[in-house]
Design a protein around this motif. Structure first.
Motif, PDB file in Angstrom:
ATOM      1  N   GLY A 236       0.991  -1.161   0.479  1.00 10.96           N
ATOM      2  CA  GLY A 236       0.164  -0.148   0.225  1.00 10.96           C
ATOM      3  C   GLY A 236       1.303   1.714  -0.118  1.00 10.96           C
ATOM      4  N   CYS A 237      -0.056   2.697  -0.107  1.00  9.93           N
ATOM      5  CA  CYS A 237       1.018   3.335  -0.018  1.00  9.93           C
ATOM      6  C   CYS A 237       0.296   5.081   0.775  1.00  9.93           C
ATOM      7  N   LEU A 238       0.889   5.745   1.991  1.00  9.70           N
ATOM      8  CA  LEU A 238      -0.168   6.552   2.527  1.00  9.70           C
ATOM      9  C   LEU A 238      -0.507   7.924   1.194  1.00  9.70           C
ATOM     10  N   SER A 239      -0.076   7.893   0.399  1.00 16.62           N
ATOM     11  CA  SER A 239      -0.525   9.063  -0.735  1.00 16.62           C
ATOM     12  C   SER A 239      -1.514   7.907  -2.025  1.00 16.62           C
ATOM     13  N   ILE A 240      -1.820   6.635  -1.493  1.00 15.40           N
ATOM     14  CA  ILE A 240      -2.398   6.345  -2.658  1.00 15.40           C
ATOM     15  C   ILE A 240      -3.624   5.820  -1.808  1.00 15.40           C
ATOM     16  N   PRO A 241      -4.280   6.149  -0.906  1.00 12.65           N
ATOM     17  CA  PRO A 241      -5.172   5.449   0.504  1.00 12.65           C
ATOM     18  C   PRO A 241      -6.388   4.180  -0.927  1.00 12.65           C
ATOM     19  N   ASP A 242      -5.788   3.288   0.051  1.00  8.98           N
ATOM     20  CA  ASP A 242      -6.938   2.518  -0.175  1.00  8.98           C
ATOM     21  C   ASP A 242      -6.631   1.760  -1.108  1.00  8.98           C
ATOM     22  N   ILE A 243      -5.701   1.899  -1.856  1.00  9.21           N
ATOM     23  CA  ILE A 243      -5.436   0.711  -3.075  1.00  9.21           C
ATOM     24  C   ILE A 243      -4.389   0.055  -2.567  1.00  9.21           C
ATOM     25  N   TYR A 244      -4.656  -1.109  -2.980  1.00  9.86           N
ATOM     26  CA  TYR A 244      -3.188  -2.114  -2.291  1.00  9.86           C
ATOM     27  C   TYR A 244      -3.017  -3.397  -3.662  1.00  9.86           C
ATOM     28  N   ALA A 245      -2.139  -3.626  -3.770  1.00 14.05           N
ATOM     29  CA  ALA A 245      -1.611  -4.590  -5.000  1.00 14.05           C
ATOM     30  C   ALA A 245      -0.220  -4.900  -5.737  1.00 14.05           C
TER      31      ALA A 245
ATOM     32  N   LEU B  63       6.313   5.571  -8.039  1.00 17.11           N
ATOM     33  CA  LEU B  63       5.844   4.481  -6.916  1.00 17.11           C
ATOM     34  C   LEU B  63       5.679   3.439  -7.104  1.00 17.11           C
ATOM     35  N   PHE B  64       4.523   2.320  -6.263  1.00 21.39           N
ATOM     36  CA  PHE B  64       4.478   1.368  -6.705  1.00 21.39           C
ATOM     37  C   PHE B  64       3.160   1.067  -7.542  1.00 21.39           C
ATOM     38  N   ILE B  65       2.750   1.960  -8.357  1.00 15.91           N
ATOM     39  CA  ILE B  65       1.850   1.061  -9.200  1.00 15.91           C
ATOM     40  C   ILE B  65       2.721   1.393 -10.392  1.00 15.91           C
ATOM     41  N   ASP B  66       4.022   1.942  -9.940  1.00 13.59           N
ATOM     42  CA  ASP B  66       5.081   1.927 -11.824  1.00 13.59           C
ATOM     43  C   ASP B  66       5.281   0.604 -12.180  1.00 13.59           C
ATOM     44  N   TYR B  67       5.149  -0.275 -11.018  1.00 15.60           N
ATOM     45  CA  TYR B  67       5.861  -1.922 -11.343  1.00 15.60           C
ATOM     46  C   TYR B  67       4.675  -2.392 -12.114  1.00 15.60           C
ATOM     47  N   LEU B  68       3.191  -2.269 -12.021  1.00 14.11           N
ATOM     48  CA  LEU B  68       1.945  -2.690 -12.139  1.00 14.11           C
ATOM     49  C   LEU B  68       2.274  -2.566 -13.763  1.00 14.11           C
TER      50      LEU B  68
ATOM     51  N   THR C 155      -6.022  -0.105 -11.296  1.00 17.21           N
ATOM     52  CA  THR C 155      -5.964   0.506 -10.166  1.00 17.21           C
ATOM     53  C   THR C 155      -6.440   1.973 -10.718  1.00 17.21           C
ATOM     54  N   MET C 156      -6.010   2.354 -11.472  1.00 20.99           N
ATOM     55  CA  MET C 156      -6.024   4.107 -11.861  1.00 20.99           C
ATOM     56  C   MET C 156      -7.428   4.678 -11.508  1.00 20.99           C
ATOM     57  N   ALA C 157      -7.897   3.665 -12.498  1.00 13.25           N
ATOM     58  CA  ALA C 157      -9.636   4.156 -12.371  1.00 13.25           C
ATOM     59  C   ALA C 157      -9.992   3.898 -10.918  1.00 13.25           C
ATOM     60  N   ARG C 158      -9.981   2.935 -10.139  1.00 14.74           N
ATOM     61  CA  ARG C 158     -10.458   2.978  -8.579  1.00 14.74           C
ATOM     62  C   ARG C 158      -9.600   4.107  -8.450  1.00 14.74           C
ATOM     63  N   TRP C 159      -8.505   4.308  -8.493  1.00 15.01           N
ATOM     64  CA  TRP C 159      -8.070   5.842  -7.883  1.00 15.01           C
ATOM     65  C   TRP C 159      -9.446   6.859  -7.940  1.00 15.01           C
TER      66      TRP C 159
END
Ligand code: K1U
Ligand code: ZN
Length: 189
Positions: free
Chosen positions: A87-96, A139-144, A152-156
């Motif tokens: 998770g990331c405190l800068s992308i709350p409630d999103i996990y991968a 950011l961790f989403i860069d690895y997806l 993930t971006m749609a959820r964000w």
């Protein structure tokens, strides 16, 4: 207690390379203390300076009572791979799930200006890599994969209106709610 606003995904400072710290000043030590207080309030295990709008190459971590202040940290050795949820405190409630090195050796400077080395595996190794990435605008989403990142971006997109000005403000009510969720995870609504 000083709880700083947390920058969320979309804020440009999260994508900027940080500046190495040249001198440990009283002001930097106060920033470190405020970062720990903010990380605790957010129920996080790590926090990097850009997440609180600062450009210094600095991160704090606390896992199971082990506190680390890492100024100008560098990964000097890494081995193995490990996949786990992040998770990331800068992308709350999103996990991968993210693949990371299973073991790392990191060199850094501590709060008093002493250079030190830490060898880590498990969650500490993952957290060190996540925080050092923040210091390089990553950011961790860069690895997806493309598809996972799009989902993930749609959820964000559905979440981000909760954060006007791309800031996550931890009010006393929010902090209490996060504490309750942390202490009683099964009772979450
Ligand atoms: O830098 C940050 O955004 C903090 C982040 C650190 C992190 C958590 C998990 C894996 C790698 C790095 C968090 O603290 S997210 C919230 C959290 O406390 C947590 C999430 C998953 C597992 C354990 C803790
Ligand atoms: Zn993060």
């Amino acid at each position: 207690m000083t709880v700083l606003p947390i920058q969320v995904l979309g804020s440009s400072i999260l994508r900027v390379e940080t500046t190495p710290v040249a001198e440990i000043t009283d002001e930097l030590q106060q920033l470190i203390d405020h970062m720990f207080e903010t990380m605790h309030a957010a129920q996080g295990i790590g926090l990097a300076a850009p997440q609180v709008g600062r450009s210094e190459r600095l991160t704090v971590i606390e896992i199971e009572g082990e506190r680390i202040v890492a100024i100008n940290p560098e990964i000097v050795e890494e081995s193995g791979t490990d996949r786990a949820e992040e998770g990331c405190l800068s992308i709350p409630d999103i996990y991968a799930e993210v693949d990371r090195s299973a073991r790392v050796v990191v060199e850094a400077t501590d709060r008093e200006g002493q250079r030190f080395e830490i060898e880590a595996d498990g969650l500490m190794a993952r957290c060190l890599q996540h925080e050092i990435d923040h210091l390089h605008g990553k950011l961790f989403i860069d690895y997806l994969s493309f598809l996972k990142k799009r989902a993930t971006m749609a959820r964000w997109e559905l979440q981000k209106s909760k954060y006007p000005d791309l800031l996550r403000i931890l009010t006393p009510e929010v902090i209490q709610r996060l504490r309750d969720d942390h202490d009683h995870p099964d009772e979450r609504l």
